[in-house]
Motif scaffolding. Sequence first.
Motif, PDB file in Angstrom:
ATOM      1  N   GLY A 121     -15.542  -3.994 -10.136  1.00  0.00           N
ATOM      2  CA  GLY A 121     -16.273  -3.417  -9.323  1.00  0.00           C
ATOM      3  C   GLY A 121     -15.319  -2.842  -7.950  1.00  0.00           C
ATOM      4  N   SER A 122     -14.115  -3.686  -7.846  1.00  0.00           N
ATOM      5  CA  SER A 122     -13.394  -3.216  -6.431  1.00  0.00           C
ATOM      6  C   SER A 122     -12.422  -2.250  -6.753  1.00  0.00           C
ATOM      7  N   ALA A 123     -12.406  -1.619  -7.959  1.00  0.00           N
ATOM      8  CA  ALA A 123     -11.245  -0.302  -8.575  1.00  0.00           C
ATOM      9  C   ALA A 123     -10.916   0.679  -7.519  1.00  0.00           C
ATOM     10  N   GLY A 124     -11.775   0.693  -6.381  1.00  0.00           N
ATOM     11  CA  GLY A 124     -11.281   1.956  -5.695  1.00  0.00           C
ATOM     12  C   GLY A 124     -10.547   1.107  -4.528  1.00  0.00           C
ATOM     13  N   SER A 125     -10.356   0.218  -4.519  1.00  0.00           N
ATOM     14  CA  SER A 125      -9.580  -0.615  -3.237  1.00  0.00           C
ATOM     15  C   SER A 125      -8.677  -1.687  -3.809  1.00  0.00           C
ATOM     16  N   CYS A 126      -8.842  -2.461  -4.943  1.00  0.00           N
ATOM     17  CA  CYS A 126      -7.741  -3.375  -5.584  1.00  0.00           C
ATOM     18  C   CYS A 126      -6.561  -2.536  -5.932  1.00  0.00           C
ATOM     19  N   GLN A 127      -5.344  -2.987  -5.978  1.00  0.00           N
ATOM     20  CA  GLN A 127      -4.190  -2.742  -6.337  1.00  0.00           C
ATOM     21  C   GLN A 127      -3.833  -3.178  -7.780  1.00  0.00           C
ATOM     22  N   ILE A 128      -3.120  -2.508  -8.538  1.00  0.00           N
ATOM     23  CA  ILE A 128      -2.547  -3.098  -9.689  1.00  0.00           C
ATOM     24  C   ILE A 128      -1.708  -3.924  -9.623  1.00  0.00           C
ATOM     25  N   GLY A 129      -0.932  -4.247  -8.532  1.00  0.00           N
ATOM     26  CA  GLY A 129      -0.048  -5.196  -8.400  1.00  0.00           C
ATOM     27  C   GLY A 129      -0.961  -6.455  -8.150  1.00  0.00           C
ATOM     28  N   GLY A 130      -2.070  -6.270  -7.300  1.00  0.00           N
ATOM     29  CA  GLY A 130      -2.980  -7.602  -7.177  1.00  0.00           C
ATOM     30  C   GLY A 130      -3.525  -7.858  -8.245  1.00  0.00           C
ATOM     31  N   ASN A 131      -4.049  -6.716  -9.130  1.00  0.00           N
ATOM     32  CA  ASN A 131      -4.562  -6.975 -10.627  1.00  0.00           C
ATOM     33  C   ASN A 131      -3.772  -8.090 -11.302  1.00  0.00           C
ATOM     34  N   LEU A 132      -2.578  -7.537 -11.539  1.00  0.00           N
ATOM     35  CA  LEU A 132      -1.503  -8.328 -12.352  1.00  0.00           C
ATOM     36  C   LEU A 132      -1.245  -9.752 -11.763  1.00  0.00           C
ATOM     37  N   ALA A 133      -1.266  -9.669 -10.399  1.00  0.00           N
ATOM     38  CA  ALA A 133      -0.882 -10.990  -9.820  1.00  0.00           C
ATOM     39  C   ALA A 133      -1.806 -12.035  -9.920  1.00  0.00           C
ATOM     40  N   CYS A 150      -0.461   1.166  -5.990  1.00  0.00           N
ATOM     41  CA  CYS A 150      -1.526   2.182  -6.693  1.00  0.00           C
ATOM     42  C   CYS A 150      -2.724   1.452  -6.825  1.00  0.00           C
ATOM     43  N   THR A 151      -3.851   2.037  -6.258  1.00  0.00           N
ATOM     44  CA  THR A 151      -5.284   1.438  -6.585  1.00  0.00           C
ATOM     45  C   THR A 151      -5.588   1.441  -8.272  1.00  0.00           C
ATOM     46  N   LEU A 152      -6.224   0.358  -8.541  1.00  0.00           N
ATOM     47  CA  LEU A 152      -6.575   0.342  -9.880  1.00  0.00           C
ATOM     48  C   LEU A 152      -7.257   1.792 -10.490  1.00  0.00           C
ATOM     49  N   ALA A 153      -8.155   2.454  -9.343  1.00  0.00           N
ATOM     50  CA  ALA A 153      -8.858   3.643  -9.588  1.00  0.00           C
ATOM     51  C   ALA A 153      -7.582   4.950  -9.921  1.00  0.00           C
ATOM     52  N   GLU A 154      -6.643   4.806  -9.152  1.00  0.00           N
ATOM     53  CA  GLU A 154      -5.542   5.849  -9.184  1.00  0.00           C
ATOM     54  C   GLU A 154      -4.737   5.626 -10.636  1.00  0.00           C
ATOM     55  N   ALA A 177       0.818  -1.147  -0.034  1.00  0.00           N
ATOM     56  CA  ALA A 177       0.029  -0.007  -0.146  1.00  0.00           C
ATOM     57  C   ALA A 177       0.706   1.218   0.128  1.00  0.00           C
ATOM     58  N   ARG A 178       2.132   1.219   0.467  1.00  0.00           N
ATOM     59  CA  ARG A 178       2.841   2.448   0.470  1.00  0.00           C
ATOM     60  C   ARG A 178       3.550   2.723  -0.671  1.00  0.00           C
ATOM     61  N   MET A 179       3.359   1.585  -1.820  1.00  0.00           N
ATOM     62  CA  MET A 179       4.209   1.749  -3.126  1.00  0.00           C
ATOM     63  C   MET A 179       3.458   2.301  -3.915  1.00  0.00           C
ATOM     64  N   ARG A 180       2.996   3.607  -4.175  1.00  0.00           N
ATOM     65  CA  ARG A 180       2.000   4.077  -4.893  1.00  0.00           C
ATOM     66  C   ARG A 180       2.076   5.239  -5.822  1.00  0.00           C
ATOM     67  N   ARG A 181       3.445   5.394  -6.192  1.00  0.00           N
ATOM     68  CA  ARG A 181       3.871   6.347  -7.036  1.00  0.00           C
ATOM     69  C   ARG A 181       3.520   5.907  -8.600  1.00  0.00           C
ATOM     70  N   ILE A 182       3.045   6.868  -9.351  1.00  0.00           N
ATOM     71  CA  ILE A 182       2.778   6.850 -10.744  1.00  0.00           C
ATOM     72  C   ILE A 182       4.271   7.352 -11.055  1.00  0.00           C
ATOM     73  N   ARG A 183       5.179   6.355 -11.651  1.00  0.00           N
ATOM     74  CA  ARG A 183       6.534   6.699 -12.024  1.00  0.00           C
ATOM     75  C   ARG A 183       6.577   7.403 -13.391  1.00  0.00           C
ATOM     76  N   THR A 184       5.786   7.237 -14.457  1.00  0.00           N
ATOM     77  CA  THR A 184       5.684   8.124 -15.529  1.00  0.00           C
ATOM     78  C   THR A 184       4.311   7.732 -16.392  1.00  0.00           C
ATOM     79  N   VAL A 185       4.027   8.651 -16.899  1.00  0.00           N
ATOM     80  CA  VAL A 185       2.999   8.392 -18.032  1.00  0.00           C
ATOM     81  C   VAL A 185       3.450   9.113 -19.196  1.00  0.00           C
ATOM     82  N   ASP A 186       3.753   8.068 -20.267  1.00  0.00           N
ATOM     83  CA  ASP A 186       4.167   8.433 -21.432  1.00  0.00           C
ATOM     84  C   ASP A 186       3.177   8.443 -22.564  1.00  0.00           C
ATOM     85  N   ALA A 187       2.342   9.610 -22.723  1.00  0.00           N
ATOM     86  CA  ALA A 187       1.205   9.985 -23.568  1.00  0.00           C
ATOM     87  C   ALA A 187       1.829   9.537 -25.004  1.00  0.00           C
TER      88      ALA A 187
END
Length: 477
Positions: free
Chosen positions: A138-150, A117-121, A96-106
């Motif tokens: 449906g869990s976008a506000g609380s699940c994390q991208i790491g959990g989504n990938l895992a 980062c949460t999925l919503a973030e 939960a503490r590792m929630r930096r958006i490192r880069t967005v390369d449009a």
Amino acid sequence: MPRSESSLLSSLRAAIPAAVLLEDDAAIAPLLTDHRRLYQGRALAVALPRSTEEVSTLLAWCNVQRVGVVPQGGNTSYCGGATPDESGTQLVVCLARMRRIRTVDAANFSMTVEAGCTLAEVQQAAAAAERYFPLELGSAGSCQIGGNLATNAGGLNVLRFGMARALTLGIEAVLADGRVYTHLRALRKDNTGYDLTGLMIGSEGTLGILTAATLKLWPQPRSTATAFVAVSDVAAAVALLAWLREAAGERINSFELLPRNAVELALRHIEGVANPLTGNHDWYVLCELSSFADEALDELLEAALADASAAGLVQDAALCTGERQRAQLWRLRENVPEAQRRAGPSLKHDISVPIAALSEFVAAASDWVRLHVPAGTLVAYGHAGDGNLHFNISFPKEMQATQVAELEPIVRRAIHDLVAAHGGSFSAEHGIGRLKVGALERYSSPVTLAMMREIKRALDPNGIMNPGKLLAAASTS
Ligand code: FAD
Ligand code: 2HG
Ligand code: ZN
């Protein structure tokens, strides 16, 4: 040689900065049970690392000490994947503490984000750069991208964009011995040997801890059309899907099936939802088209549904008239699990079959439930566009959780056997976790299981990563 809890804790405290360990019992308590309250674990300690280096230090320590590691993201798993066992010897590592958006390369349509980062973030950071990240749960506000990938999560847009693995270009992960695998390359083409990134995705914390990921982005959709459609049965829904695919091609991103009782559950238990259709219909489809260009999608969808109605596939349909109604319909759909939870205990089966077999499977499995589970009500809904249904059975509120638990093995086996007989999967999108370890053994071929065990042994020879999840437990001592 087994070590006492206190000597292990002293050694852990010496290995990492004090701020990494969560010491507050009240804050720890919710991390020791799962979202569905199926499991109540204990832990040696809970760590909240702030960087990849700290994750690496923790895992290297655990590997030497033979301490089991339970990676935890948003703790929304439906199969107990992120919950420690009852031994009190495992270390829970929360991202939960590792929630930096490192880069967005449009320009490259990619972004690199940390696992916590949460999925919503993640979705919001993409939108801020006028880009779109299509994973939607449906869990976008609380699940994390790491959990989504895992878990290689699926969700509401798989029909068009694929599951989490298909949305990922690269990852950074800490292996069981503390080594860091860095593959954050934003490349669309990269045939350099085995697909290690693909292997780590969906490994449910059993091969390492994902600390960051490079994700694919799309342009933001500029046109959307959403409809709530009443159909007579599952066969009509499947035929409607083919009809819409032919009419709208790749523009169709969601095709969700809801039986009448799922809609009724949401109307009864969730505030702010409404059914735009009158009359009694047995099944509904919530479908959505979208386009990255300005297109008259409402007209396209309306015409396709009118033709489908003339062909006898549609009983009634309501096209969303604006964003408010669209949000309300998605709220209804996304809250069916919550409505079902409020209504009482349930048994869940996250299954998929080839779409062409969906109707036959639902008929056979529904007959089985009616005959053998008279106390339960079938609530089978979900991502029919992917052949994935949440074939859930609800029980009255008065029924004790223990009574439901007693039924579970027999019901689960019967439904999963029917899924297998229809060429399907007993685990479509939620993963194996702890709940379905036995099912994986039962329904996988010996060669598949042997390959999985060999990979596990090669990457985690001491069996410290999420013991007892996905594969039957290996000894950690
Ligand atoms: P957790 O529950 O914390 O962990 C899940 C697994 O991943 C565990 O095995 C854990 O050890 C591992 N893990 C977590 N983080 C890491 C990491 N950084 N590195 C390595 N391993 C890690 N799922 C779907 O697929 N589709 C849906 O439509 C969907 N809808 C949902 C709706 C609701 C309301 C809820 C409550 C859940 C839903 N889920 C759905 C299930 C769940 O949200 C997903 O499985 C999600 O991907 C889990 O993310 P998490 O961060 O909560 O992971
Ligand atoms: C969904 O699609 C989730 O809403 C949850 O995957 C399904 O509650 C369930 O069984
Ligand atoms: Zn789902």
